[in-house]
Design a protein around this motif. Structure first.
Motif, short mmCIF file in Angstrom:
data_model
loop_
_atom_site.label_atom_id
_atom_site.label_comp_id
_atom_site.label_asym_id
_atom_site.label_seq_id
_atom_site.Cartn_x
_atom_site.Cartn_y
_atom_site.Cartn_z
N ALA A 297 50.90 42.50 39.51
CA ALA A 297 49.88 43.14 38.94
C ALA A 297 48.81 42.05 38.46
CB ALA A 297 50.02 44.08 37.83
N THR A 298 48.21 41.04 39.39
CA THR A 298 47.41 39.84 39.13
C THR A 298 46.13 40.22 39.22
OG1 THR A 298 49.20 38.73 40.61
CG2 THR A 298 47.42 37.52 39.64
N PRO A 299 45.40 39.64 38.08
CA PRO A 299 43.86 39.69 38.26
C PRO A 299 43.28 39.04 39.52
CG PRO A 299 44.32 38.25 36.71
CD PRO A 299 45.67 38.87 37.02
N ILE A 300 42.05 39.48 39.77
CA ILE A 300 41.43 38.78 41.01
C ILE A 300 40.25 38.31 40.36
CG2 ILE A 300 40.30 39.40 43.23
CD1 ILE A 300 42.34 41.86 43.56
N PHE A 301 39.96 37.16 40.93
CA PHE A 301 38.55 36.49 40.50
C PHE A 301 37.95 36.38 41.78
CE2 PHE A 301 36.18 32.67 39.34
CZ PHE A 301 35.16 33.33 38.40
N LYS A 302 36.58 37.06 41.76
CA LYS A 302 35.91 36.92 43.10
C LYS A 302 34.65 35.96 42.88
CE LYS A 302 33.35 40.05 46.13
NZ LYS A 302 33.84 39.63 47.28
N LEU A 303 34.61 34.87 43.39
CA LEU A 303 33.59 34.02 43.13
C LEU A 303 32.16 34.18 43.69
CD1 LEU A 303 36.58 32.47 43.46
CD2 LEU A 303 35.35 30.40 43.64
N PHE A 304 31.36 33.90 42.97
CA PHE A 304 29.90 34.04 43.35
C PHE A 304 29.47 32.77 43.93
CE2 PHE A 304 29.12 36.57 39.15
CZ PHE A 304 29.24 37.66 39.80
N TRP B 165 31.38 50.40 39.06
CA TRP B 165 32.61 50.06 39.50
C TRP B 165 34.00 50.65 38.81
CZ3 TRP B 165 29.39 45.59 38.25
CH2 TRP B 165 28.76 45.21 39.55
N ASP B 166 33.47 51.72 37.99
CA ASP B 166 34.64 52.70 37.67
C ASP B 166 35.59 51.70 36.53
OD1 ASP B 166 35.27 55.19 37.27
OD2 ASP B 166 36.64 55.40 39.13
N GLY B 167 35.22 50.82 35.99
CA GLY B 167 36.07 50.02 35.10
C GLY B 167 36.79 49.03 35.77
N PHE B 168 36.85 48.93 36.98
CA PHE B 168 37.65 47.81 37.55
C PHE B 168 37.21 46.37 37.55
CE2 PHE B 168 39.25 51.71 39.83
CZ PHE B 168 40.53 51.57 39.75
N VAL B 169 35.92 46.33 37.15
CA VAL B 169 35.37 44.85 36.86
C VAL B 169 35.65 44.55 35.41
CG1 VAL B 169 33.33 43.48 36.55
CG2 VAL B 169 33.60 44.97 38.63
N ALA B 170 36.21 43.86 34.88
CA ALA B 170 36.73 43.56 33.45
C ALA B 170 35.53 42.77 32.83
CB ALA B 170 38.13 42.68 33.46
N GLU B 171 35.06 41.74 33.60
CA GLU B 171 34.11 40.68 33.09
C GLU B 171 33.33 39.90 34.30
OE1 GLU B 171 34.01 36.58 30.69
OE2 GLU B 171 36.03 37.56 31.21
N ALA C 19 33.32 37.51 39.24
CA ALA C 19 33.84 38.60 38.77
C ALA C 19 35.20 38.60 38.53
CB ALA C 19 33.23 39.92 39.41
N TRP C 20 35.67 38.94 37.15
CA TRP C 20 37.11 39.33 37.08
C TRP C 20 37.31 40.78 37.33
CZ3 TRP C 20 40.84 35.94 36.41
CH2 TRP C 20 40.29 34.56 35.93
N LEU C 21 38.44 40.92 38.24
CA LEU C 21 38.73 42.23 38.47
C LEU C 21 39.98 42.72 38.09
CD1 LEU C 21 37.53 42.49 42.34
CD2 LEU C 21 36.20 42.58 40.37
N ARG C 22 40.20 43.89 37.55
CA ARG C 22 41.46 44.29 37.09
C ARG C 22 41.94 45.59 37.80
NH1 ARG C 22 39.09 45.75 31.23
NH2 ARG C 22 37.52 47.18 31.91
N GLY C 23 43.17 46.00 37.67
CA GLY C 23 43.77 47.09 38.28
C GLY C 23 44.22 46.88 39.83
N GLY C 24 44.10 45.78 40.33
CA GLY C 24 44.80 45.35 41.61
C GLY C 24 45.94 44.47 41.66
#
Length: 358
Positions: free
Chosen positions: A87-94, A112-118, A136-141
């Motif tokens: 259950a690792t966070p995902i960092f999507k780079l701009f 994004w239904d709360g999946f974008v943490a920051e 963008a820091w993504l959670r839940g994935g």
């Protein structure tokens, strides 16, 4: 002749999860699979991503699929005493100020239904990561060790006799009102096609709008690159442990190359250099063919005219996230005729079946 409740054809992520669910419900299940090391499931990095693509869109049914998948894989971890799910966070780079501004503008509507943490507009300072525009820091994935998971299930199946390592010949299937007989030696109430991209050659389901595409991945060694999260910009970079990462994936439409290609290797290496300035070594490369569908939705449910045959697949690049919930959905239909989601049901394509085709 041996009697079963269900024959499952294929033991990739779709067939393996369906067979597991059916067996756990007490059904007699027999699985046929030729065992291809380069199947899409065995090549995949197993990424579960709640927000994907250049449009930064929420993945289809993410709020239901992701938690369900996580719980399912944790159950398998307990059963086999082995780590599969990370259950690792995902960092999507701009990639630019323009992309940064577009995402920030969308964020006001909370799509994004709360999946974008920051969201960050500055470099977060991750070791070895080049992210001058933030991201963008993504959670839940997270990600799943698919190859190891399938190997654990297959070892059990071989030991207990419910998995046969052989190709399935659909021309040897005879159906009637009560079920189907295979090769004159196996009888079952239902036969389910879970063959992935190979289903385009299935005489009963070749009319479905499967559009297979080939993908390649690299395994690289990159000392010093941060392993605390999945990185995503033009390619995913999934930590595999001990300084190793899986980088992918390419998309190629037919005609397909035979095996791995130098073009894909160069493309993926170039994508990785956008994410990190650190030196890396390519330790491996693999290719597989995904079972994609025209509208990017799975195909699930019974054959329109042969009630003892069903289909389960078309998961594309999201098989790890889709498979657990859709396996239970199809199992519910097989047991009691429960409704299959209309946007996942193959019934939406019944009009494509040519007249006179079984």
């Amino acid at each position: 002749m041996t009697d079963y409740d269900f024959l499952v054809v294929g033991h990739g992520i779709a067939g393996a999860t369906l067979a597991y669910v059916l067996r756990e419900r007490g059904h007699r299940v027999l699985v046929f699979d030729p065992g291809q090391a380069n199947s899409a499931s065995n090549v995949a990095a197993g990424l579960m991503n709640p927000v994907a693509g250049k449009r930064f869109a929420l993945t289809w049914r993410a709020a239901e699929l992701l938690p369900f998948a996580g719980a399912f894989y944790r159950e398998l971890e307990q059963r086999y005493n082995q780590r599969f799910f990370h259950a690792t966070p995902i960092f999507k780079l701009f990639g630019s100020v323009e992309e940064q501004n577009a995402v920030l503008a969308r964020s006001a509507d909370q799509p994004w239904d709360g999946f974008v943490a920051e969201l960050t507009t500055t470099d977060p300072g991750l070791p070895g990561v080049h992210a001058p525009f933030g991201g963008a820091w993504l959670r839940g994935g997270g990600h799943v060790a698919v190859r190891e998971l399938l190997a654990a299930l297959a070892a059990e199946g071989t030991r207990d006799g419910w998995l046969r390592a052989e190709a399935f010949d659909w021309n040897k299937v005879e159906t009637d009102v009560d079920g189907a007989t295979y090769a004159g030696r196996v009888r079952a109430r239902h036969v389910i096609c879970c063959e992935g991209a190979a289903a385009v050659r299935n005489p009963h389901f070749s009319w479905l709008p499967l559009t297979p595409n080939q993908g390649e991945v690299l395994d690289v060694e990159c000392a010093g690159l941060d392993e605390a999260q999945v990185l995503n910009r033009g390619a995913y970079v999934v930590p595999m442990g001990a300084g190793r990462f899986r980088v992918g994936a390419t998309y190629r439409w037919p005609p397909f190359a035979e095996g791995i290609t130098a073009v894909a290797r160069e493309e993926l290496a170039a994508r990785l250099t956008v994410v990190t300035d650190l030196p890396f070594v390519v330790a491996g490369q693999r290719a597989g063919v995904r079972p994609a569908v025209r509208d990017r939705r799975p195909l699930l449910g019974p054959h329109p005219t042969v009630p003892s045959l069903s289909f389960c697949g078309g998961y594309g690049s999201k098989g790890v996230m889709l498979a657990p919930r859709l396996a239970t959905l199809l199992a519910d239909w097989l047991e009691s005729g429960a409704e299959i989601w209309p946007d996942a049901s193959l019934q939406r394509y019944n009009a494509l079946r040519p007249v006179g085709v079984i």
